[in-house]
Design a protein around this motif. Sequence first.
Motif, PDB file in Angstrom:
ATOM      1  N   ASP A  77       0.848  -1.179   0.000  1.00 31.66           N
ATOM      2  CA  ASP A  77       0.000   0.000   0.000  1.00 31.66           C
ATOM      3  C   ASP A  77       0.891   1.239   0.000  1.00 31.66           C
ATOM      4  O   ASP A  77       1.224   1.773   1.042  1.00 31.66           O
ATOM      5  N   ASN A 101      -3.871   8.681  -8.303  1.00 34.01           N
ATOM      6  CA  ASN A 101      -4.903   9.098  -7.342  1.00 34.01           C
ATOM      7  C   ASN A 101      -5.477   7.857  -6.686  1.00 34.01           C
ATOM      8  O   ASN A 101      -6.149   7.060  -7.347  1.00 34.01           O
ATOM      9  N   ASP A 102      -5.215   7.685  -5.396  1.00 38.13           N
ATOM     10  CA  ASP A 102      -5.706   6.532  -4.621  1.00 38.13           C
ATOM     11  C   ASP A 102      -5.335   5.204  -5.262  1.00 38.13           C
ATOM     12  O   ASP A 102      -6.141   4.285  -5.336  1.00 38.13           O
ATOM     13  N   ASP A 140       1.922   5.217  -0.886  1.00 40.77           N
ATOM     14  CA  ASP A 140       1.230   6.489  -1.042  1.00 40.77           C
ATOM     15  C   ASP A 140       1.338   6.892  -2.517  1.00 40.77           C
ATOM     16  O   ASP A 140       2.131   6.337  -3.276  1.00 40.77           O
ATOM     17  N   ASP A 141       0.532   7.866  -2.935  1.00 42.58           N
ATOM     18  CA  ASP A 141       0.416   8.201  -4.357  1.00 42.58           C
ATOM     19  C   ASP A 141       1.726   8.686  -4.966  1.00 42.58           C
ATOM     20  O   ASP A 141       2.073   8.311  -6.092  1.00 42.58           O
TER      21      ASP A 141
END
Length: 163
Positions: free
Chosen positions: A90, A120-121, A92-93
């Motif tokens: 996971d 984005n996400d 970050d962008d």
Amino acid sequence: MKIAKSAKKTAKGWGAYKTGKGVTKAASRAVKRKARRGPSTRERVAKIAGAVGITAAVAFVLAKLGGRKAAGKAKGAVHGAASTVTGGKDYDDVTLARKVETELFRPASVPKGAISVNVNDGVVELRGELADQQQIDELGDTAKKIDGVKDVRNLLHTGSNGG
């Protein structure tokens, strides 16, 4: 008179002697205690890492950690295992965008200045103009295979259909 002075000198000397002896004894005990304690954790980890390997050293450190730290490490391990089940790490962008750029721009044939990568996400957007449709499709497929990418919106176009 002489007796009193000599008694004073002797008393002062005796007190200093006893004080000095007491300090020396305490210092001696501290040195013996330190020697009895053995090597520090850092020294033990270095010794284990050199002899057995880094895995055993990490296991030793984890065994030495306190209750809260061990619980935090366990929680992190659970999160790491859960992220592999749900589709990878996971990121970050910003980190994911740099990772995608690194993978996409690795071949020398890819025009680096003509492609923009936005995230984005976890959804990667590729924008820009390329000369070849096959290269556009390859870049989209490559981006989908990168760990941490949830989806890819390939908005790349050729010069003929870009307007």
